[in-house]
Design a protein around this motif. Structure first.
Motif, PDB file in Angstrom:
ATOM      1  N   CYS A 153       0.815  -1.223   0.000  1.00  0.00           N
ATOM      2  CA  CYS A 153       0.000   0.000   0.000  1.00  0.00           C
ATOM      3  C   CYS A 153       0.850   1.276   0.000  1.00  0.00           C
ATOM      4  N   GLY A 154       0.506   2.197  -0.895  1.00  0.00           N
ATOM      5  CA  GLY A 154       1.267   3.434  -1.036  1.00  0.00           C
ATOM      6  C   GLY A 154       1.256   4.318   0.196  1.00  0.00           C
ATOM      7  N   ILE A 155       0.201   4.244   1.025  1.00  0.00           N
ATOM      8  CA  ILE A 155       0.165   5.145   2.189  1.00  0.00           C
ATOM      9  C   ILE A 155       0.610   4.448   3.483  1.00  0.00           C
ATOM     10  N   ARG A 156       1.289   3.330   3.326  1.00  0.00           N
ATOM     11  CA  ARG A 156       1.840   2.622   4.501  1.00  0.00           C
ATOM     12  C   ARG A 156       2.712   3.583   5.314  1.00  0.00           C
ATOM     13  N   SER A 157       2.814   3.317   6.617  1.00  0.00           N
ATOM     14  CA  SER A 157       3.542   4.257   7.482  1.00  0.00           C
ATOM     15  C   SER A 157       5.001   4.401   7.070  1.00  0.00           C
ATOM     16  N   ASP A 185      -1.136 -18.121   4.388  1.00  0.00           N
ATOM     17  CA  ASP A 185       0.283 -18.093   3.990  1.00  0.00           C
ATOM     18  C   ASP A 185       0.562 -16.900   3.088  1.00  0.00           C
ATOM     19  N   LEU A 186      -0.364 -16.646   2.172  1.00  0.00           N
ATOM     20  CA  LEU A 186      -0.178 -15.506   1.276  1.00  0.00           C
ATOM     21  C   LEU A 186      -0.327 -14.189   2.061  1.00  0.00           C
ATOM     22  N   TYR A 187      -1.290 -14.171   2.976  1.00  0.00           N
ATOM     23  CA  TYR A 187      -1.488 -12.973   3.812  1.00  0.00           C
ATOM     24  C   TYR A 187      -0.173 -12.613   4.515  1.00  0.00           C
ATOM     25  N   ARG A 188       0.511 -13.645   4.993  1.00  0.00           N
ATOM     26  CA  ARG A 188       1.782 -13.436   5.695  1.00  0.00           C
ATOM     27  C   ARG A 188       2.825 -12.807   4.763  1.00  0.00           C
ATOM     28  N   LYS A 189       2.808 -13.214   3.502  1.00  0.00           N
ATOM     29  CA  LYS A 189       3.797 -12.662   2.551  1.00  0.00           C
ATOM     30  C   LYS A 189       3.496 -11.211   2.180  1.00  0.00           C
ATOM     31  N   LEU A 190       2.278 -10.782   2.413  1.00  0.00           N
ATOM     32  CA  LEU A 190       1.876  -9.428   2.013  1.00  0.00           C
ATOM     33  C   LEU A 190       1.983  -8.418   3.149  1.00  0.00           C
ATOM     34  N   HIS A 191       2.343  -8.934   4.328  1.00  0.00           N
ATOM     35  CA  HIS A 191       2.370  -8.048   5.503  1.00  0.00           C
ATOM     36  C   HIS A 191       3.656  -8.252   6.289  1.00  0.00           C
ATOM     37  N   PRO A 192       4.105  -7.204   6.987  1.00  0.00           N
ATOM     38  CA  PRO A 192       5.332  -7.370   7.776  1.00  0.00           C
ATOM     39  C   PRO A 192       5.118  -8.363   8.926  1.00  0.00           C
ATOM     40  N   ASP A 236       6.862   2.835  -4.335  1.00  0.00           N
ATOM     41  CA  ASP A 236       7.416   3.083  -3.000  1.00  0.00           C
ATOM     42  C   ASP A 236       6.986   2.033  -1.984  1.00  0.00           C
ATOM     43  N   THR A 237       6.737   0.833  -2.451  1.00  0.00           N
ATOM     44  CA  THR A 237       6.349  -0.228  -1.509  1.00  0.00           C
ATOM     45  C   THR A 237       7.272  -1.437  -1.682  1.00  0.00           C
ATOM     46  N   PRO A 238       7.448  -2.225  -0.623  1.00  0.00           N
ATOM     47  CA  PRO A 238       8.330  -3.398  -0.730  1.00  0.00           C
ATOM     48  C   PRO A 238       7.865  -4.407  -1.778  1.00  0.00           C
ATOM     49  N   LEU A 239       6.555  -4.535  -1.996  1.00  0.00           N
ATOM     50  CA  LEU A 239       6.075  -5.532  -2.952  1.00  0.00           C
ATOM     51  C   LEU A 239       6.443  -5.195  -4.397  1.00  0.00           C
ATOM     52  N   TYR A 240       6.853  -3.972  -4.625  1.00  0.00           N
ATOM     53  CA  TYR A 240       7.236  -3.532  -5.976  1.00  0.00           C
ATOM     54  C   TYR A 240       8.368  -4.407  -6.532  1.00  0.00           C
ATOM     55  N   GLU A 241       9.161  -4.922  -5.631  1.00  0.00           N
ATOM     56  CA  GLU A 241      10.286  -5.781  -6.007  1.00  0.00           C
ATOM     57  C   GLU A 241       9.830  -6.969  -6.886  1.00  0.00           C
TER      58      GLU A 241
END
Ligand code: SAM
Ligand code: SF4
Length: 366
Positions: free
Chosen positions: A74-78, A174-181, A246-251
């Motif tokens: 998410c773009g507005i993540r802290s 499992d996927l939820y875990r990969k999408l969140h810190p 600007d998000t980690p998932l962009y990788e």
């Protein structure tokens, strides 16, 4: 023999069934373009029969982009320091709600980054009361303010909120875990319990997922639809995942299906859900429009029946960019409304001005 018989089940045959199993759902979601036409046609028939060709408006107010969470997509993540953080003033919120009321939208959504501090909770409570008073109880209010305690959900319900939207994001833990810190503050179980707390409080409960995420399979998406059915959800808002640089998932952007494919998959998700859950409310989400200018109208034709015109003051929109290419950044509410009217008519629907458009599913259950 059994295997052969399965292989011969056509999309038409699946569409004749009363109850879809996981294999059926997976086959529909995997259908090619020609078969998709039949799926969309069927979904449209179900929509016309069970909820009609009426579209309900929910005026969207993006109240604040402060967020205590750090979801990886998410773009507005802290963790993203690129945006100026804002909170709309009480006057701005009330003006947006007044616009919705005077234009007979009958319903608004108050959405924001997630905060659990008392100052935020009581501010929302106060805004809900002010909106209720200003609109003489004639506006139905949906909240989309993330995970909160049962007590907070109760306070906001007592202050005037009717519906709550909290996406499960992906029903596969499992996927939820990969999408969140992995910091103990973004747990799948917490999200599930929050949805249960919303149901217990008496809200019309909405959830949803992102479609076309990295690591996500068609089997995951079929499970998402089954999750909605098992939870007996009242409303769904789901749409394509769109990367944000600007998000980690962009990788993982190179692993993503092309945008066109994500759009098509999202439309199939809407259509199959309409066939499975005939009388719920399904939103044609803004992210569809980020891929295709008429993406939302295509979703209406595929079974959706809710649209959320953006009422956020234009000056804040650049700072509420959840993903790239977010549409309507410089369009005032009035322009959005007239452009939507024409497009919705073109999709063969009419706007149900002045109607709350509560989920029929919710009304029957309660
Ligand atoms: N903070 C609240 C929450 O998370 O429920 C409400 C606001 S949040 C921005 C609303 C939704 O935006 C999320 O549920 C998520 O599915 C969606 N979203 C965030 N980033 C996205 C992205 N990159 N692409 C598509 N949707 C996204
Ligand atoms: Fe915050 Fe919601 Fe974005 Fe997660 S999805 S970072 S909770 S605004």
């Amino acid at each position: 023999m059994v295997r052969e018989a399965r292989e011969m089940t056509t999309v038409e045959e699946i569409l004749e069934k009363h109850n879809l199993g996981k294999e059926d759902i997976t086959a529909l979601l995997s259908a090619g373009e020609d078969d998709s036409v039949a799926i969309f046609r069927k979904a449209r028939e179900v929509k016309n029969e069970f909820v009609g060709n009426r579209v309900y408006f929910r005026g969207l107010i993006e109240y604040s982009n402060y967020c205590a969470k750090n979801c990886l997509y998410c773009g507005i993540r802290s963790g993203n320091s690129r945006y100026a953080r804002y909170v709309m003033t009480d006057e701005e919120v009330l003006a947006a709600a007044r616009y919705a009321w005077e234009n007979r939208f009958a319903s608004i959504v108050l959405q924001s980054g997630e905060r659990e501090d008392e100052a935020f909770i009581s501010k929302i409570e106060q805004l809900l009361r002010s909106i209720r008073e200003m609109a003489r109880n004639e506006l139905h209010i949906t909240l989309s303010l993330g995970e909160q305690t049962l007590e907070t959900y109760r306070r906001w319900s007592e202050a005037g909120a009717h519906r709550y939207l909290l996406r499960i994001e992906d029903a596969n833990p499992d996927l939820y875990r990969k999408l969140h810190p992995d910091d103990g503050r973004h747990a799948y179980q917490d999200r599930l319990e929050a949805l249960q707390a919303l149901r217990a409080t008496g809200y019309q409960v909405g959830t949803g997922v992102m479609i076309g995420l990295p690591f996500q399979t068609v089997s995951d998406l079929a499970d998402d639809l089954i999750f909605f059915r098992d939870f007996d959800i009242d409303m769904v808002g789901m749409g394509p995942y769109i990367e944000h640089k600007d998000t980690p998932l962009y990788e993982y952007r190179n692993q993503l299906p092309p945008l066109r494919h994500r759009l098509q998959l999202s439309l199939k998700m809407v259509a199959v859900l309409r066939i499975m859950m005939k009388d719920i409310n399904i939103a044609a989400t803004t992210a569809l429009q980020a891929i295709d200018p008429v993406g939302r109208e295509k979703a209406l034709q595929a079974g959706a029946n809710v649209i959320m015109p953006n009422l956020t003051p234009v000056k804040y929109r650049q700072d509420y960019l959840l993903y790239e290419n977010k549409p309507c950044l410089d369009e005032e509410a009035e322009h959005c409304k007239s452009c939507l009217e024409t497009r919705i008519q073109m999709a063969g629907d009419t706007i149900a001005y002045g109607e709350w458009g509560d989920s029929e599913h919710f009304q029957k259950r309660s």
